[in-house]
Design a protein around this motif. Structure first.
Motif, PDB file in Angstrom:
ATOM      1  N   VAL A  23       0.863  -1.180   0.000  1.00 55.11           N
ATOM      2  CA  VAL A  23       0.000   0.000   0.000  1.00 55.11           C
ATOM      3  C   VAL A  23       0.897   1.226   0.000  1.00 55.11           C
ATOM      4  O   VAL A  23       1.871   1.294   0.749  1.00 55.11           O
ATOM      5  CB  VAL A  23      -0.917   0.034   1.241  1.00 55.11           C
ATOM      6  N   LEU A  38     -13.964  -1.599  -1.087  1.00 54.82           N
ATOM      7  CA  LEU A  38     -12.616  -1.536  -1.659  1.00 54.82           C
ATOM      8  C   LEU A  38     -12.608  -2.520  -2.812  1.00 54.82           C
ATOM      9  O   LEU A  38     -12.754  -3.722  -2.605  1.00 54.82           O
ATOM     10  CB  LEU A  38     -11.571  -1.980  -0.642  1.00 54.82           C
ATOM     11  N   CYS A  44      -3.757  -5.810  -5.289  1.00 52.34           N
ATOM     12  CA  CYS A  44      -3.770  -4.349  -5.311  1.00 52.34           C
ATOM     13  C   CYS A  44      -3.673  -3.772  -3.915  1.00 52.34           C
ATOM     14  O   CYS A  44      -3.698  -2.574  -3.723  1.00 52.34           O
ATOM     15  CB  CYS A  44      -5.037  -3.831  -5.991  1.00 52.34           C
ATOM     16  N   LYS A  46      -5.780  -4.353  -1.296  1.00 51.79           N
ATOM     17  CA  LYS A  46      -7.030  -4.065  -0.575  1.00 51.79           C
ATOM     18  C   LYS A  46      -7.118  -4.830   0.738  1.00 51.79           C
ATOM     19  O   LYS A  46      -7.536  -4.283   1.756  1.00 51.79           O
ATOM     20  CB  LYS A  46      -8.264  -4.309  -1.467  1.00 51.79           C
ATOM     21  N   SER A  47      -6.677  -6.091   0.717  1.00 53.28           N
ATOM     22  CA  SER A  47      -6.681  -6.842   1.979  1.00 53.28           C
ATOM     23  C   SER A  47      -5.670  -6.275   2.964  1.00 53.28           C
ATOM     24  O   SER A  47      -5.905  -6.240   4.168  1.00 53.28           O
ATOM     25  CB  SER A  47      -6.346  -8.318   1.720  1.00 53.28           C
ATOM     26  N   ASP A 159     -13.631  -9.037   4.498  1.00 54.08           N
ATOM     27  CA  ASP A 159     -12.683  -9.354   3.432  1.00 54.08           C
ATOM     28  C   ASP A 159     -13.277 -10.398   2.490  1.00 54.08           C
ATOM     29  O   ASP A 159     -13.207 -11.584   2.757  1.00 54.08           O
ATOM     30  CB  ASP A 159     -11.370  -9.862   4.053  1.00 54.08           C
ATOM     31  N   VAL A 191     -14.323  -5.529   1.246  1.00 54.38           N
ATOM     32  CA  VAL A 191     -13.356  -5.788   0.185  1.00 54.38           C
ATOM     33  C   VAL A 191     -13.958  -6.757  -0.832  1.00 54.38           C
ATOM     34  O   VAL A 191     -14.552  -7.759  -0.450  1.00 54.38           O
ATOM     35  CB  VAL A 191     -12.059  -6.394   0.769  1.00 54.38           C
ATOM     36  N   HIS A 193     -13.592  -8.102  -5.322  1.00 56.59           N
ATOM     37  CA  HIS A 193     -13.037  -7.835  -6.648  1.00 56.59           C
ATOM     38  C   HIS A 193     -14.156  -7.792  -7.680  1.00 56.59           C
ATOM     39  O   HIS A 193     -13.913  -7.794  -8.878  1.00 56.59           O
ATOM     40  CB  HIS A 193     -11.952  -8.854  -7.020  1.00 56.59           C
ATOM     41  N   MET A 208      -8.878   0.421  -6.158  1.00 56.62           N
ATOM     42  CA  MET A 208      -7.448   0.259  -5.895  1.00 56.62           C
ATOM     43  C   MET A 208      -6.744  -0.381  -7.083  1.00 56.62           C
ATOM     44  O   MET A 208      -7.304  -1.226  -7.772  1.00 56.62           O
ATOM     45  CB  MET A 208      -7.227  -0.577  -4.630  1.00 56.62           C
ATOM     46  N   ILE A 215      -4.851   3.778  -3.782  1.00 58.53           N
ATOM     47  CA  ILE A 215      -6.257   4.117  -3.990  1.00 58.53           C
ATOM     48  C   ILE A 215      -6.289   5.074  -5.168  1.00 58.53           C
ATOM     49  O   ILE A 215      -5.908   6.234  -5.052  1.00 58.53           O
ATOM     50  CB  ILE A 215      -6.882   4.765  -2.742  1.00 58.53           C
TER      51      ILE A 215
END
Lengths: 257, 290
Positions: A23, A38, A44, A46-47, A159, A191, A193, A208, A215
């Motif tokens: 990040v 997210l 990317c 996010k987690s 998540d 979170v 995808h 993200m 971000i």
């Protein structure tokens, strides 16, 4: 009334080892009671961002405040849910839901009553004494959701909680989740995808992009609430989908897959 | 415990009625043992190599019901194996728990356990006899030595290979290490620990009997050897069958423990335990829905 900000990140960064930047330079504010998605491709960050907020991992730089206090470790007002239900196989549903109280030493009749009610709330009436292996994947996630509610946390970090479930179950659980967390108290970070899912659920979508995890955009979702599945076919909804895709495409062009 | 026949393994075997199945088993039994018996009686098989089943059966009958000579040997052997098992398992699991808790111990001390394991335990018998003498203690020591490793490695593996999400869940709930150990690590590791105990049980019996072969004044191992030295083959075989009986009874005990402890691995047991807990809960707390 001014918006109360529960989570603030500025120039927040997390690096693993020498050169993996998970990040980088994340700047965001999250108001109380909002629902943030997210969204982004695998890798990317996010987690990682979610785990930074939860206090499970330490940041490498920048600032991260929850209720105006620097995050130094797990806190009792933050609860988590994972892609796997992470239930203890040797415990019945109700015993799994009571785990947070057991760990905090707050188990009493009141806690038991709340655990019972939470199981009814997530639709598991008559499954209070079933073991996880007797339940379907969707029902297991319902137990995990009840356990999250039992923690009493008003910041919920999810998540990809329904990512392993089939489409129909996932849609139903998303709707039930929205019903449970709606209102001004519970702040949710979700979170995923899945772009549609991200938009459908959220007040605001953080898009993200990977390498390094950033971000890239924060998009306000101005769709009426409560949401319903028919909205996903409206032009407004598809506009948002297109916006997210554009952001991702802009960053992913020329990147190796 | 599972019915292999109803799964795919034996697909192609025609389903028979229970009576037909029983008859099939009887037929196969009769072919094997009848053939053996006839072969021995007609002199095709030398009695010194393979005595007839009925001679062995007669020996067993004699040992158990006429002279009663087997009981003492039986009890001694079971005692030695069980004590060895308890000691070996305690040491193995104790070391594994220490290694699981302390990374330093795991890195610097646990490798010796592995070296120890690759050395065939049975080969240490002469030392064990030299150190512990000819009595019970050397049998117990060898049994403990042979059965120590499976519980050690299985316990260690079970305690360390905990789902990453479960660790995060417990951390996010503010769990202490002790709570995590008792509420997550130990129960998660139980299936593999019990698998290790099953291996250890067999190991303990082997260790005991080998030590008895080496030097002993009592026990089924030495009994068998005495028969063999006198070319009393039916006696030897009878002793062997007694050993199998011991193994079987110890194994059954372990299977029973498996069945009782690991209830969440069997659907029928989950229903049983679930409704038991329901009754208990309702008795303690009443019905919140009412």
């Amino acid at each position: 009334m001014a918006e109360e900000l529960v989570i603030q990140g500025s120039a927040l960064g997390k690096q693993f080892g020498e050169n993996v930047i998970a990040v980088e330079d994340a700047n965001f504010t999250i108001p109380r009671g909002s629902f943030i998605s997210l969204v982004g491709p695998s890798g990317c960050g996010k987690s990682t961002l979610l785990r930074l907020i939860s206090g499970l991992i330490e940041k490498s730089g920048g600032d991260l405040l929850v209720r105006n206090a620097e995050v130094v470790g797990p806190r009792s007002d933050i609860g988590m849910m994972f892609q796997k239900a992470v239930l203890l196989d040797w415990r019945t549903s109700i015993e799994n839901v009571l785990l947070p109280d057991e760990i905090r030493g707050t188990i009493d009749t009141d806690a038991k009553k709340r655990a019972w009610d939470h199981l009814q709330l997530v639709g598991l009436k008559d499954f209070e004494f079933s073991f996880p292996r007797q339940l379907s994947g969707g029902m297991q996630q319902r137990v995990a959701l009840a356990r999250l509610l039992q923690t009493g946390a008003d910041i919920m970090l999810l998540d990809e909680p329904f990512g392993a479930l089939d489409e129909f179950t996932r849609e139903r659980l998303n709707d039930e989740l929205l019903r449970i967390v709606e209102g001004p108290d519970i702040t949710t970070i979700f979170v995923t995808h899945n772009i549609q899912e991200a938009i459908y659920l959220a007040d605001q979508v953080f898009v993200m992009t990977p390498r390094p995890g950033r971000i890239a955009a924060q998009i306000e979702i101005d769709l009426p609430t409560p949401r319903n599945i028919d909205m996903t076919t409206t032009p407004e909804f598809n506009n948002y989908v297109q916006q997210v895709r554009d952001v991702l495409a802009g960053h992913l062009d020329g990147q190796p897959l | 415990m599972s019915d292999i026949g109803s799964d795919g393994v034996l697909a192609g075997v025609k389903e028979l009625s229970p009576i037909q199945k029983l008859a099939m088993h009887g037929l196969v039994f009769l072919i094997i043992f009848g053939g053996w018996e006839v072969g021995a009686r007609l002199g095709y098989v030398n009695e010194l190599i393979l005595p007839a089943p009925t001679s062995i059966a007669y020996r067993l009958y004699e040992m158990f019901f006429v002279t009663g000579s087997i009981y003492w040997h039986y009890i001694i052997t079971m005692y030695e194996a069980t004590m060895g098992f308890i000691i070996g398992v305690s040491i193995g699991m104790g070391l594994a728990i220490t290694a699981a808790i302390s990374p330093v111990f795991r890195r610097y001390w646990a490798p010796y356990a592995v070296v120890f394991n690759v050395t065939p335990g049975i080969a240490v018998t002469p030392f064990i006899i030299a150190w512990f003498g000819f009595g019970w203690s050397s049998k117990i020591a060898l049994a403990a030595l042979v059965c120590f490793f499976p519980p050690f490695i299985n316990t260690l593996t079970g305690l360390l290979h905990i789902d990453k999400d479960a660790t995060e869940l417990f951390r996010s709930l503010g769990s202490t290490k002790k709570q995590f150990f008792w509420k997550c690590q130990i129960p998660s590791a139980l299936p593999i620990i019990i698998a290790g105990l099953k291996l250890a049980m067999t190991g303990a019996l082997i260790g005991t009997i080998v030590a008895q072969f080496f030097s002993a004044s009592e026990g089924v191992g030495i009994l068998m050897q005495r028969f063999a030295f006198r070319l009393n083959m039916d006696g030897s075989f009878a002793a062997l069958i007694v050993m199998s009986l011991m193994g079987l009874s110890l194994f059954t005990l372990m299977e029973y423990m498996d069945y009782k402890v690991l209830y969440w691995r069997r659907h029928s047991r989950m229903e049983e335990v679930g409704s038991k807990r329901k009754r208990k809960w309702l008795a303690e707390n009443g019905d919140f829905s009412a």
